[in-house]
Motif scaffolding. Structure first.
Motif, PDB file in Angstrom:
ATOM      1  N   GLN A 108     -81.651 -96.242  58.116  1.00 32.20           N
ATOM      2  CA  GLN A 108     -81.500 -94.889  57.593  1.00 32.20           C
ATOM      3  C   GLN A 108     -80.688 -94.000  58.533  1.00 32.20           C
ATOM      4  OE1 GLN A 108     -81.928 -93.630  54.787  1.00 32.20           O
ATOM      5  NE2 GLN A 108     -81.816 -91.427  55.156  1.00 32.20           N
ATOM      6  N   ILE A 109     -80.772 -94.255  59.837  1.00 34.02           N
ATOM      7  CA  ILE A 109     -80.113 -93.370  60.789  1.00 34.02           C
ATOM      8  C   ILE A 109     -79.273 -94.172  61.779  1.00 34.02           C
ATOM      9  CG2 ILE A 109     -81.844 -91.561  60.567  1.00 34.02           C
ATOM     10  CD1 ILE A 109     -83.096 -92.496  63.159  1.00 34.02           C
ATOM     11  N   THR A 110     -78.308 -93.507  62.373  1.00 31.66           N
ATOM     12  CA  THR A 110     -77.380 -94.154  63.295  1.00 31.66           C
ATOM     13  C   THR A 110     -77.213 -93.306  64.547  1.00 31.66           C
ATOM     14  OG1 THR A 110     -75.120 -95.021  63.535  1.00 31.66           O
ATOM     15  CG2 THR A 110     -75.377 -93.040  62.208  1.00 31.66           C
ATOM     16  N   ASP A 111     -76.653 -93.929  65.588  1.00 31.16           N
ATOM     17  CA  ASP A 111     -76.343 -93.190  66.810  1.00 31.16           C
ATOM     18  C   ASP A 111     -74.842 -92.980  66.979  1.00 31.16           C
ATOM     19  OD1 ASP A 111     -75.456 -95.729  67.431  1.00 31.16           O
ATOM     20  OD2 ASP A 111     -76.605 -95.925  69.281  1.00 31.16           O
ATOM     21  N   SER A 112     -74.053 -93.351  65.957  1.00 30.81           N
ATOM     22  CA  SER A 112     -72.597 -93.233  66.026  1.00 30.81           C
ATOM     23  C   SER A 112     -72.094 -92.377  64.872  1.00 30.81           C
ATOM     24  CB  SER A 112     -71.934 -94.617  65.959  1.00 30.81           C
ATOM     25  OG  SER A 112     -72.352 -95.429  67.039  1.00 30.81           O
ATOM     26  N   ILE A 113     -71.272 -91.374  65.186  1.00 29.35           N
ATOM     27  CA  ILE A 113     -70.783 -90.469  64.146  1.00 29.35           C
ATOM     28  C   ILE A 113     -69.306 -90.145  64.356  1.00 29.35           C
ATOM     29  CG2 ILE A 113     -73.063 -89.435  63.804  1.00 29.35           C
ATOM     30  CD1 ILE A 113     -72.117 -87.022  65.434  1.00 29.35           C
ATOM     31  N   LEU A 114     -68.674 -89.692  63.264  1.00 27.90           N
ATOM     32  CA  LEU A 114     -67.285 -89.238  63.281  1.00 27.90           C
ATOM     33  C   LEU A 114     -67.271 -87.747  62.984  1.00 27.90           C
ATOM     34  CD1 LEU A 114     -64.122 -89.712  63.067  1.00 27.90           C
ATOM     35  CD2 LEU A 114     -64.529 -90.063  60.626  1.00 27.90           C
ATOM     36  N   MET A 115     -66.478 -86.989  63.753  1.00 32.99           N
ATOM     37  CA  MET A 115     -66.304 -85.556  63.506  1.00 32.99           C
ATOM     38  C   MET A 115     -64.828 -85.204  63.617  1.00 32.99           C
ATOM     39  SD  MET A 115     -69.644 -84.011  65.575  1.00 32.99           S
ATOM     40  CE  MET A 115     -69.376 -82.335  64.995  1.00 32.99           C
ATOM     41  N   ILE A 116     -64.376 -84.290  62.758  1.00 29.44           N
ATOM     42  CA  ILE A 116     -62.977 -83.865  62.728  1.00 29.44           C
ATOM     43  C   ILE A 116     -62.864 -82.458  63.311  1.00 29.44           C
ATOM     44  CG2 ILE A 116     -60.927 -83.501  61.316  1.00 29.44           C
ATOM     45  CD1 ILE A 116     -61.853 -86.386  61.288  1.00 29.44           C
ATOM     46  N   ARG A 117     -62.101 -82.318  64.393  1.00 27.76           N
ATOM     47  CA  ARG A 117     -61.928 -81.001  65.030  1.00 27.76           C
ATOM     48  C   ARG A 117     -60.866 -80.211  64.262  1.00 27.76           C
ATOM     49  NH1 ARG A 117     -59.342 -78.078  69.301  1.00 27.76           N
ATOM     50  NH2 ARG A 117     -60.892 -76.893  70.505  1.00 27.76           N
ATOM     51  N   PRO A 118     -61.195 -78.996  63.810  1.00 28.73           N
ATOM     52  CA  PRO A 118     -60.272 -78.254  62.941  1.00 28.73           C
ATOM     53  C   PRO A 118     -59.096 -77.664  63.717  1.00 28.73           C
ATOM     54  CG  PRO A 118     -62.152 -76.883  63.475  1.00 28.73           C
ATOM     55  CD  PRO A 118     -62.428 -78.233  64.087  1.00 28.73           C
ATOM     56  N   VAL A 119     -57.982 -77.493  62.997  1.00 34.02           N
ATOM     57  CA  VAL A 119     -56.831 -76.795  63.578  1.00 34.02           C
ATOM     58  C   VAL A 119     -56.407 -75.612  62.715  1.00 34.02           C
ATOM     59  CG1 VAL A 119     -55.946 -78.806  64.824  1.00 34.02           C
ATOM     60  CG2 VAL A 119     -55.180 -78.372  62.474  1.00 34.02           C
ATOM     61  N   GLN A 120     -56.866 -75.579  61.445  1.00 33.79           N
ATOM     62  CA  GLN A 120     -56.543 -74.455  60.558  1.00 33.79           C
ATOM     63  C   GLN A 120     -57.747 -74.065  59.722  1.00 33.79           C
ATOM     64  OE1 GLN A 120     -52.870 -75.698  58.470  1.00 33.79           O
ATOM     65  NE2 GLN A 120     -51.820 -74.105  59.633  1.00 33.79           N
ATOM     66  N   PHE A 121     -58.901 -73.990  60.362  1.00 30.72           N
ATOM     67  CA  PHE A 121     -60.119 -73.626  59.640  1.00 30.72           C
ATOM     68  C   PHE A 121     -60.034 -72.177  59.160  1.00 30.72           C
ATOM     69  CE2 PHE A 121     -64.360 -71.830  59.362  1.00 30.72           C
ATOM     70  CZ  PHE A 121     -65.007 -72.766  58.566  1.00 30.72           C
ATOM     71  N   ARG A 122     -60.449 -71.950  57.928  1.00 26.36           N
ATOM     72  CA  ARG A 122     -60.532 -70.607  57.349  1.00 26.36           C
ATOM     73  C   ARG A 122     -61.336 -70.725  56.065  1.00 26.36           C
ATOM     74  NH1 ARG A 122     -55.533 -72.637  55.878  1.00 26.36           N
ATOM     75  NH2 ARG A 122     -55.099 -72.583  53.613  1.00 26.36           N
ATOM     76  N   MET A 123     -61.592 -69.623  55.408  1.00 28.80           N
ATOM     77  CA  MET A 123     -62.250 -69.674  54.112  1.00 28.80           C
ATOM     78  C   MET A 123     -61.297 -70.281  53.094  1.00 28.80           C
ATOM     79  SD  MET A 123     -64.064 -66.652  51.917  1.00 28.80           S
ATOM     80  CE  MET A 123     -64.503 -66.888  50.197  1.00 28.80           C
ATOM     81  N   ASN A 124     -61.748 -71.328  52.431  1.00 27.79           N
ATOM     82  CA  ASN A 124     -60.924 -72.038  51.456  1.00 27.79           C
ATOM     83  C   ASN A 124     -61.150 -71.419  50.072  1.00 27.79           C
ATOM     84  OD1 ASN A 124     -59.597 -73.820  49.784  1.00 27.79           O
ATOM     85  ND2 ASN A 124     -60.485 -75.665  50.679  1.00 27.79           N
ATOM     86  N   GLU A 125     -60.126 -70.773  49.553  1.00 25.44           N
ATOM     87  CA  GLU A 125     -60.249 -70.089  48.266  1.00 25.44           C
ATOM     88  C   GLU A 125     -60.467 -71.069  47.113  1.00 25.44           C
ATOM     89  OE1 GLU A 125     -56.147 -71.330  49.004  1.00 25.44           O
ATOM     90  OE2 GLU A 125     -57.561 -70.143  50.180  1.00 25.44           O
ATOM     91  N   GLN A 126     -60.037 -72.315  47.265  1.00 25.08           N
ATOM     92  CA  GLN A 126     -60.200 -73.300  46.191  1.00 25.08           C
ATOM     93  C   GLN A 126     -61.642 -73.796  46.070  1.00 25.08           C
ATOM     94  OE1 GLN A 126     -57.322 -76.463  46.017  1.00 25.08           O
ATOM     95  NE2 GLN A 126     -55.598 -75.125  46.515  1.00 25.08           N
ATOM     96  N   THR A 127     -62.383 -73.765  47.158  1.00 25.57           N
ATOM     97  CA  THR A 127     -63.782 -74.204  47.099  1.00 25.57           C
ATOM     98  C   THR A 127     -64.736 -73.048  46.816  1.00 25.57           C
ATOM     99  OG1 THR A 127     -63.989 -73.973  49.505  1.00 25.57           O
ATOM    100  CG2 THR A 127     -63.380 -76.146  48.649  1.00 25.57           C
ATOM    101  N   ALA A 128     -64.290 -71.820  47.083  1.00 30.33           N
ATOM    102  CA  ALA A 128     -65.164 -70.654  46.917  1.00 30.33           C
ATOM    103  C   ALA A 128     -65.557 -70.409  45.460  1.00 30.33           C
ATOM    104  CB  ALA A 128     -64.490 -69.407  47.489  1.00 30.33           C
TER     105      ALA A 128
END
Length: 338
Positions: free
Chosen positions: A29-49
């Protein structure tokens, strides 16, 4: 194993017989290994809002919002690494202009045996987050990939299933919990469950928006399934039969149900993820806002089996409408030589 190169099957198939589970080796069920993406243009996304009612605009420049999000991202990574979690960090690409790349768990998932799944996404600009080079990076890091299952052709039919945002997996008991929404199609969910031999647990969860009940956009903002417990906002499931059905499914697998309120959901208390560290210790990862919203009784219930790990994510939560769990793609892939 189906893929969608030949077109999406629009008809909802019959739910598969679940007796096979008794003959299968349970998944972790759980793991000790994960992937994360560091943002470079994070902002409020109007398409998901348009259907993520957790998003709010901040009266700040996009550059300042991105700077704050990067600081919050880096802070969470430091906390997780200090706790002994193996974090693979990949930088987003500036040229793709992907404001929500910080949430990779919406387009990809990793499974035992080397399986990778790619999912269809509601927002057009989020589809640019999908990148093949991540698979190369994983292989270079020593993970083994045997097959990629791609459901993205369903986008042509306006059908979406946003990975472990839409589907909360109980991998050990081979169940897939899914609150239906514009981002979680029932037919595609059942197709996915047939492919991966999972029992679909389907319901609809709502939140109050300007006096109206609106579907919650992702299941993982209102529930979290851990090894021994489940954190869930049952009051968000308006239909009493569905509410009982979901609770019964959790209880029959021995999960202690830790109920949270809709107000706590808005503090992202449902957007948690259980991980383990290299010592095998159980950690429940969440934002500082989520942690502060918990009652002493809820904290005691969690801490019977997990240590709470939190970090401030205020900018990411406010503009992105997602929190700690959304930022983490769990890696269950086998390692070469293992």
């Amino acid at each position: 194993m189906a893929n969608f190169d030949s077109g999406f099957h629009a008809a909802i198939p019959q739910v598969p017989n679940f007796e096979f589970k008794k003959n299968h080796v349970p998944h972790m069920q759980i793991t000790d290994s994960i992937l994360m993406i560091r943002p470079v243009q994070f902002r409020m996304n109007e398409q998901t809002a348009v259907n993520n009612y957790f998003q709010e605009d901040l009266s700040l420049s996009d550059a300042e919002i991105n700077r704050r999000a990067q600081a919050e991202f880096d802070g969470l990574v430091r906390v997780l690494e200090a706790e002994g979690v193996s974090v693979m960090v990949v930088e987003d690409r500036l040229e793709t202009d992907t404001p929500d790349s910080i949430f990779p768990n919406n387009w990809i998932s990793f499974h035992r045996g080397g399986m990778v799944v790619i999912y269809p996404m509601f927002a057009v600009n989020r589809r640019r987050e999908r990148r093949e080079d991540l698979l190369d990076r994983l292989e270079e890091a020593g993970f083994r990939i045997t097959e990629v299952v791609d459901y993205t052709a369903a986008e042509a039919d306006g059908v979406f299933l946003e990975a472990t945002g839409s589907v909360v997996l109980d991998r050990e008991n081979m169940k897939a919990y899914c609150a239906l929404s514009e981002r979680a199609d029932e037919g595609l969910l059942i197709e996915f469950c047939e492919d991966f031999e999972l029992l679909p647990v389907v319901f609809t969860a709502y939140q109050s928006v300007d006096g109206q009940r609106k579907p919650i956009y992702h299941t993982n903002v209102m529930m979290c399934v851990a090894e021994a417990f489940a954190v869930i906002c049952l009051e968000a499931i308006d239909n009493r039969k569905e509410r009982k059905f979901v609770a019964d499914q959790l209880r029959q697998d021995g999960k202690e149900i830790i109920e949270i309120t809709e107000a706590q959901v808005h503090a992202f208390a449902g957007n948690m993820l259980q991980l383990r560290n290299g010592k095998g210790e159980r950690l429940l990862v969440m934002s500082e806002r989520a942690r502060q919203s918990l009652t002493p009784a809820q904290i005691r219930a969690i801490e019977k089996t997990s240590r709470i790990v939190s970090s401030p994510l205020d900018t990411i939560e406010t503009c992105g409408g997602g929190s700690a769990r959304c930022m983490i793609a769990e890696i269950f892939l086998p390692r070469e030589g293992a």
